[in-house]
Design a protein around this motif. Structure first.
Motif, PDB file in Angstrom:
ATOM      1  N   MET A   1       7.972  45.410   4.737  1.00 39.01           N
ATOM      2  CA  MET A   1       9.015  44.661   5.412  1.00 39.01           C
ATOM      3  C   MET A   1       8.419  43.754   6.485  1.00 39.01           C
ATOM      4  SD  MET A   1      12.144  44.400   4.982  1.00 39.01           S
ATOM      5  CE  MET A   1      13.622  43.871   5.701  1.00 39.01           C
ATOM      6  N   LEU A   2       7.416  44.232   7.195  1.00 41.50           N
ATOM      7  CA  LEU A   2       6.772  43.450   8.244  1.00 41.50           C
ATOM      8  C   LEU A   2       6.141  42.182   7.677  1.00 41.50           C
ATOM      9  CD1 LEU A   2       5.778  43.052  11.156  1.00 41.50           C
ATOM     10  CD2 LEU A   2       3.783  44.420  10.553  1.00 41.50           C
ATOM     11  N   GLU A   3       5.545  42.291   6.489  1.00 41.21           N
ATOM     12  CA  GLU A   3       4.909  41.122   5.883  1.00 41.21           C
ATOM     13  C   GLU A   3       5.935  40.040   5.559  1.00 41.21           C
ATOM     14  OE1 GLU A   3       2.822  43.227   2.773  1.00 41.21           O
ATOM     15  OE2 GLU A   3       0.927  42.736   3.752  1.00 41.21           O
ATOM     16  N   TYR A   4       7.118  40.421   5.141  1.00 37.31           N
ATOM     17  CA  TYR A   4       8.155  39.432   4.852  1.00 37.31           C
ATOM     18  C   TYR A   4       8.650  38.767   6.140  1.00 37.31           C
ATOM     19  CZ  TYR A   4       8.235  40.906   0.008  1.00 37.31           C
ATOM     20  OH  TYR A   4       7.890  41.163  -1.283  1.00 37.31           O
TER      21      TYR A   4
ATOM     22  N   ILE B   1      -0.338  35.407  -2.781  1.00 36.32           N
ATOM     23  CA  ILE B   1      -1.669  35.963  -3.039  1.00 36.32           C
ATOM     24  C   ILE B   1      -1.779  37.378  -2.458  1.00 36.32           C
ATOM     25  CG2 ILE B   1      -4.120  35.725  -2.435  1.00 36.32           C
ATOM     26  CD1 ILE B   1      -3.677  32.662  -2.739  1.00 36.32           C
ATOM     27  N   ARG B   2      -1.082  37.603  -1.361  1.00 37.68           N
ATOM     28  CA  ARG B   2      -1.065  38.930  -0.721  1.00 37.68           C
ATOM     29  C   ARG B   2      -0.337  39.963  -1.586  1.00 37.68           C
ATOM     30  NH1 ARG B   2      -2.844  42.796   1.872  1.00 37.68           N
ATOM     31  NH2 ARG B   2      -1.683  43.707   3.561  1.00 37.68           N
ATOM     32  N   GLY B   3       0.401  39.484  -2.577  1.00 35.65           N
ATOM     33  CA  GLY B   3       1.074  40.408  -3.483  1.00 35.65           C
ATOM     34  C   GLY B   3       2.563  40.558  -3.220  1.00 35.65           C
TER      35      GLY B   3
ATOM     36  N   VAL C   1       9.264  35.372  -0.986  1.00 30.32           N
ATOM     37  CA  VAL C   1       8.397  34.519  -0.158  1.00 30.32           C
ATOM     38  C   VAL C   1       8.988  33.116  -0.077  1.00 30.32           C
ATOM     39  CG1 VAL C   1       6.125  33.388  -0.068  1.00 30.32           C
ATOM     40  CG2 VAL C   1       6.280  35.837  -0.514  1.00 30.32           C
ATOM     41  N   MET C   2       9.436  32.577  -1.200  1.00 30.28           N
ATOM     42  CA  MET C   2      10.020  31.229  -1.203  1.00 30.28           C
ATOM     43  C   MET C   2      11.323  31.187  -0.405  1.00 30.28           C
ATOM     44  SD  MET C   2       9.165  29.694  -4.981  1.00 30.28           S
ATOM     45  CE  MET C   2       9.684  31.108  -5.948  1.00 30.28           C
ATOM     46  N   ILE C   3      12.176  32.183  -0.592  1.00 32.42           N
ATOM     47  CA  ILE C   3      13.461  32.218   0.125  1.00 32.42           C
ATOM     48  C   ILE C   3      13.239  32.344   1.630  1.00 32.42           C
ATOM     49  CG2 ILE C   3      15.538  33.614   0.531  1.00 32.42           C
ATOM     50  CD1 ILE C   3      15.510  34.214  -2.521  1.00 32.42           C
ATOM     51  N   LEU C   4      12.383  33.247   2.032  1.00 37.43           N
ATOM     52  CA  LEU C   4      12.137  33.454   3.463  1.00 37.43           C
ATOM     53  C   LEU C   4      11.393  32.275   4.086  1.00 37.43           C
ATOM     54  CD1 LEU C   4      11.311  37.246   3.399  1.00 37.43           C
ATOM     55  CD2 LEU C   4      13.342  36.156   4.397  1.00 37.43           C
ATOM     56  N   SER C   5      10.515  31.649   3.325  1.00 42.57           N
ATOM     57  CA  SER C   5       9.831  30.459   3.830  1.00 42.57           C
ATOM     58  C   SER C   5      10.815  29.324   4.043  1.00 42.57           C
ATOM     59  CB  SER C   5       8.736  30.018   2.863  1.00 42.57           C
ATOM     60  OG  SER C   5       7.714  30.979   2.819  1.00 42.57           O
TER      61      SER C   5
END
Length: 148
Positions: A1-4, A27-29, A35-39
């Motif tokens: 969760m922290l990574e997101y 790349i981090r998995g 990743v796209m939505i949060l970015s």
């Protein structure tokens, strides 16, 4: 969760933005979709803050220009010409890969783009580039993982 959460925050920071955060997250998995939505959400959040808070900055710039008693510099005239020639859509679409989304939105606003149009074109641009960076990274990463 922290990574997101870090993906969201990284995308919100000017100059780091989606072009770096999306490939690193994938790349981090992490899930390419998330990743796209949060970015997108992180980058748009700070773009919207910029748009909302632009008026005081514009007023400060105008006061500063009046104090100096100068007109527009050659650089400002050149930037205005580019904005008037190519318009906000091109500025917004090219922004993420050339100058960053925040600077592109700021330039558009400085040269008279409406706030709503700036928000719309920024959202279109960020969404498009999120897809491009996300899909290309995921496809490239899968290619290297599956062919090694």
């Amino acid at each position: 969760m922290l990574e997101y959460l870090l993906v969201f925050l990284g995308a919100a920071v000017p100059w780091i933005e989606i072009m770096i955060v999306i490939p690193l997250g994938i790349i981090r998995g992490l899930s390419p979709m998330w990743v796209m939505i949060l970015s997108f959400a992180g980058n748009m959040a700070t773009i919207l803050l910029l748009i909302i808070g632009f008026q005081p900055i514009k007023e400060w710039m105008d006061r500063r220009k009046q104090k100096k008693g100068k007109g527009e510099s050659k650089r400002q005239q050149r930037a205005k010409k580019i904005m008037n020639t190519y318009g906000l859509p091109v500025l917004a679409l090219a922004g993420p890969i050339l100058i960053g989304t925040h600077i592109a939105a700021f330039i558009g606003l400085v040269f008279g783009a409406k706030k709503l149009n700036t928000a719309i074109w920024s959202a279109v641009s960020i969404a498009l580039w999120c897809l491009v960076f996300g899909i290309l990274t995921a496809m490239g990463f899968d290619f290297f993982v599956n062919h090694t």
